[in-house]
Design a protein around this motif. Sequence first.
Motif, PDB file in Angstrom:
ATOM      1  N   PRO A  50       0.796  -1.232   0.000  1.00 28.06           N
ATOM      2  CA  PRO A  50       0.000   0.000   0.000  1.00 28.06           C
ATOM      3  C   PRO A  50       0.825   1.277   0.000  1.00 28.06           C
ATOM      4  CG  PRO A  50      -0.883  -1.586   1.571  1.00 28.06           C
ATOM      5  CD  PRO A  50       0.434  -2.126   1.112  1.00 28.06           C
ATOM      6  N   ASP A  51       2.081   1.207   0.483  1.00 28.90           N
ATOM      7  CA  ASP A  51       2.881   2.427   0.623  1.00 28.90           C
ATOM      8  C   ASP A  51       3.756   2.730  -0.591  1.00 28.90           C
ATOM      9  OD1 ASP A  51       4.391   0.173   1.034  1.00 28.90           O
ATOM     10  OD2 ASP A  51       5.692   1.081   2.558  1.00 28.90           O
ATOM     11  N   ARG A  52       3.586   1.987  -1.684  1.00 32.34           N
ATOM     12  CA  ARG A  52       4.403   2.258  -2.864  1.00 32.34           C
ATOM     13  C   ARG A  52       3.642   1.847  -4.115  1.00 32.34           C
ATOM     14  NH1 ARG A  52       9.138  -2.388  -2.548  1.00 32.34           N
ATOM     15  NH2 ARG A  52       7.754  -4.198  -2.548  1.00 32.34           N
ATOM     16  N   PRO A  53       3.995   2.423  -5.262  1.00 34.76           N
ATOM     17  CA  PRO A  53       3.288   2.087  -6.495  1.00 34.76           C
ATOM     18  C   PRO A  53       3.635   0.686  -6.982  1.00 34.76           C
ATOM     19  CG  PRO A  53       5.112   3.571  -6.961  1.00 34.76           C
ATOM     20  CD  PRO A  53       5.000   3.485  -5.471  1.00 34.76           C
ATOM     21  N   LEU A  54       2.789   0.147  -7.827  1.00 34.74           N
ATOM     22  CA  LEU A  54       3.059  -1.149  -8.438  1.00 34.74           C
ATOM     23  C   LEU A  54       4.178  -1.006  -9.476  1.00 34.74           C
ATOM     24  CD1 LEU A  54      -0.589  -2.440  -8.941  1.00 34.74           C
ATOM     25  CD2 LEU A  54       1.162  -3.504  -7.498  1.00 34.74           C
ATOM     26  N   PRO A  55       4.854  -2.104  -9.805  1.00 32.89           N
ATOM     27  CA  PRO A  55       5.904  -2.039 -10.832  1.00 32.89           C
ATOM     28  C   PRO A  55       5.340  -1.572 -12.166  1.00 32.89           C
ATOM     29  CG  PRO A  55       5.958  -4.138  -9.653  1.00 32.89           C
ATOM     30  CD  PRO A  55       4.692  -3.448  -9.252  1.00 32.89           C
ATOM     31  N   SER A  56       6.228  -1.122 -13.018  1.00 37.73           N
ATOM     32  CA  SER A  56       5.839  -0.616 -14.330  1.00 37.73           C
ATOM     33  C   SER A  56       5.992  -1.696 -15.389  1.00 37.73           C
ATOM     34  CB  SER A  56       6.715   0.591 -14.699  1.00 37.73           C
ATOM     35  OG  SER A  56       6.433   1.030 -16.009  1.00 37.73           O
ATOM     36  N   GLY A  57       4.912  -2.017 -16.094  1.00 38.19           N
ATOM     37  CA  GLY A  57       4.980  -2.933 -17.219  1.00 38.19           C
ATOM     38  C   GLY A  57       5.091  -4.392 -16.828  1.00 38.19           C
ATOM     39  N   ARG A  58       4.961  -5.247 -17.830  1.00 38.13           N
ATOM     40  CA  ARG A  58       4.955  -6.699 -17.622  1.00 38.13           C
ATOM     41  C   ARG A  58       6.262  -7.194 -17.015  1.00 38.13           C
ATOM     42  NH1 ARG A  58       5.794 -11.008 -21.937  1.00 38.13           N
ATOM     43  NH2 ARG A  58       4.668 -12.872 -21.279  1.00 38.13           N
ATOM     44  N   SER A  59       7.390  -6.809 -17.608  1.00 38.87           N
ATOM     45  CA  SER A  59       8.668  -7.267 -17.075  1.00 38.87           C
ATOM     46  C   SER A  59       8.921  -6.725 -15.676  1.00 38.87           C
ATOM     47  CB  SER A  59       9.810  -6.865 -18.015  1.00 38.87           C
ATOM     48  OG  SER A  59       9.773  -7.624 -19.200  1.00 38.87           O
ATOM     49  N   GLY A  60       8.462  -5.511 -15.409  1.00 37.58           N
ATOM     50  CA  GLY A  60       8.617  -4.955 -14.074  1.00 37.58           C
ATOM     51  C   GLY A  60       7.879  -5.770 -13.030  1.00 37.58           C
ATOM     52  N   VAL A  61       6.695  -6.272 -13.392  1.00 31.96           N
ATOM     53  CA  VAL A  61       5.931  -7.112 -12.463  1.00 31.96           C
ATOM     54  C   VAL A  61       6.682  -8.420 -12.211  1.00 31.96           C
ATOM     55  CG1 VAL A  61       3.772  -8.363 -12.103  1.00 31.96           C
ATOM     56  CG2 VAL A  61       3.734  -6.086 -13.152  1.00 31.96           C
ATOM     57  N   TYR A  62       7.191  -9.027 -13.274  1.00 31.48           N
ATOM     58  CA  TYR A  62       7.943 -10.271 -13.106  1.00 31.48           C
ATOM     59  C   TYR A  62       9.208 -10.035 -12.285  1.00 31.48           C
ATOM     60  CZ  TYR A  62       5.158 -13.306 -16.087  1.00 31.48           C
ATOM     61  OH  TYR A  62       4.140 -14.094 -16.586  1.00 31.48           O
ATOM     62  N   GLN A  63       9.873  -8.924 -12.513  1.00 36.95           N
ATOM     63  CA  GLN A  63      11.089  -8.619 -11.763  1.00 36.95           C
ATOM     64  C   GLN A  63      10.796  -8.528 -10.261  1.00 36.95           C
ATOM     65  OE1 GLN A  63      12.964  -4.938 -12.884  1.00 36.95           O
ATOM     66  NE2 GLN A  63      14.738  -5.271 -11.593  1.00 36.95           N
ATOM     67  N   GLU A  64       9.728  -7.835  -9.922  1.00 31.44           N
ATOM     68  CA  GLU A  64       9.381  -7.682  -8.502  1.00 31.44           C
ATOM     69  C   GLU A  64       8.911  -9.014  -7.919  1.00 31.44           C
ATOM     70  OE1 GLU A  64       9.007  -5.787  -4.879  1.00 31.44           O
ATOM     71  OE2 GLU A  64       9.972  -5.116  -6.743  1.00 31.44           O
ATOM     72  N   PHE A  65       8.183  -9.784  -8.707  1.00 35.60           N
ATOM     73  CA  PHE A  65       7.692 -11.080  -8.235  1.00 35.60           C
ATOM     74  C   PHE A  65       8.862 -12.026  -7.951  1.00 35.60           C
ATOM     75  CE2 PHE A  65       5.942 -15.389  -9.138  1.00 35.60           C
ATOM     76  CZ  PHE A  65       4.990 -15.427  -8.140  1.00 35.60           C
ATOM     77  N   VAL A  66       9.825 -12.065  -8.873  1.00 38.79           N
ATOM     78  CA  VAL A  66      11.007 -12.915  -8.681  1.00 38.79           C
ATOM     79  C   VAL A  66      11.797 -12.459  -7.459  1.00 38.79           C
ATOM     80  CG1 VAL A  66      13.269 -13.496  -9.663  1.00 38.79           C
ATOM     81  CG2 VAL A  66      11.220 -13.653 -11.076  1.00 38.79           C
ATOM     82  N   LYS A  67      11.915 -11.150  -7.298  1.00 39.54           N
ATOM     83  CA  LYS A  67      12.642 -10.619  -6.144  1.00 39.54           C
ATOM     84  C   LYS A  67      11.984 -11.063  -4.844  1.00 39.54           C
ATOM     85  CE  LYS A  67      14.180  -6.267  -4.061  1.00 39.54           C
ATOM     86  NZ  LYS A  67      14.214  -4.793  -4.200  1.00 39.54           N
ATOM     87  N   ARG A  68      10.662 -11.001  -4.793  1.00 30.61           N
ATOM     88  CA  ARG A  68       9.964 -11.383  -3.572  1.00 30.61           C
ATOM     89  C   ARG A  68      10.059 -12.884  -3.336  1.00 30.61           C
ATOM     90  NH1 ARG A  68       7.658  -8.388  -0.484  1.00 30.61           N
ATOM     91  NH2 ARG A  68       6.410 -10.085   0.372  1.00 30.61           N
ATOM     92  N   LEU A  69      10.010 -13.679  -4.414  1.00 26.75           N
ATOM     93  CA  LEU A  69      10.124 -15.121  -4.264  1.00 26.75           C
ATOM     94  C   LEU A  69      11.485 -15.521  -3.720  1.00 26.75           C
ATOM     95  CD1 LEU A  69       8.508 -16.831  -7.402  1.00 26.75           C
ATOM     96  CD2 LEU A  69       7.776 -17.024  -5.024  1.00 26.75           C
ATOM     97  N   TYR A  70      12.527 -14.921  -4.295  1.00 27.05           N
ATOM     98  CA  TYR A  70      13.880 -15.398  -4.025  1.00 27.05           C
ATOM     99  C   TYR A  70      14.628 -14.579  -2.980  1.00 27.05           C
ATOM    100  CZ  TYR A  70      18.707 -16.797  -4.814  1.00 27.05           C
ATOM    101  OH  TYR A  70      19.987 -17.226  -4.640  1.00 27.05           O
TER     102      TYR A  70
END
Length: 324
Positions: free
Chosen positions: A108-128
Amino acid sequence: MVDGLDELPDQHQRTELLAMLASTAEAAPYRFLVATRPLPGHELAALGGTAPRYELLSFTASDLRAFAEKWFTHDTAETFISAVRAAQLGELARTPLMAFMLCHTHRPDRPLPSGRSGVYQEFVKRLYETNSHKDVARTQQEALHALAGQYQNLDHRRTAEKAALRALHHLPEIINYFAHERLHGNQAPAVEVAASHPQAARPAPVTTPDWHRFLSDLMRPTGLLTQRADDFVFLHPTLQEYLAARHAARDEQECAALLDRLFPPGRPRPPDGQPSYLGFLLDTLLACPGDIAAETTNRIETLTCQRTWKAPRWRTSKPPLADT
């Protein structure tokens, strides 16, 4: 359930499998469910004309809201929907997998990633990198100590420990490399592919089975892979594509080589490749350092101006989800 039919790289193998299922289903007291990304219609004809076919529909705005409200509290779900609109991710969020990833990465305290690859980048970061409850670091350190601790010769122990630390430090690169190799047809076991990466080379004192076991212990808890029988597979084909694209454009030199492979200079032609993977490759090129991003844009514009190619759908501008 036969999942991921499209992950078989050979069309003949896919057709043979479908024909076998169709003949088996006639006499067996079982029903089979085949899941796949879109394939040419003639391939599915091997199932026969009586097999029903279902297509997963994209989320509507109300579907996305209902999904978010099951994931979050009501107030946080509203914040999430607003963040999706602000990031212009409404069209992407219509895909259930993308909606799941967006919910997983939303704060809630920050914007969502930008674009498709940005979402995957953040998702991978959170997973690993930040998935602390899985205690990945402890598991991997225990694997390292188990490998090195079996050697009583001090030099052998130091050699094994040094190689193990190097592999652990470069594990994201090794997994990206494995994704790239697998995507391009290398069907060797995951640990064998990983061990062929320069940063995962087996040290002389360590036996091949012990080294492969160690690499398995590094790869297993990352959250990026799942074990199937005696091998590893990626959680989803698009996750593999994203990681493979990161390997393909891992530095400025590789970015330049990738650009020339996709868009040969002086010879404009549409790039080859599966559209989903191609989208990730374009994203990586447009984020490359130096003049690569600008040159990528120039070559794409040359093709689109000639009306010989259209950019992948997710790169085009579409209106956000409506409030219906």
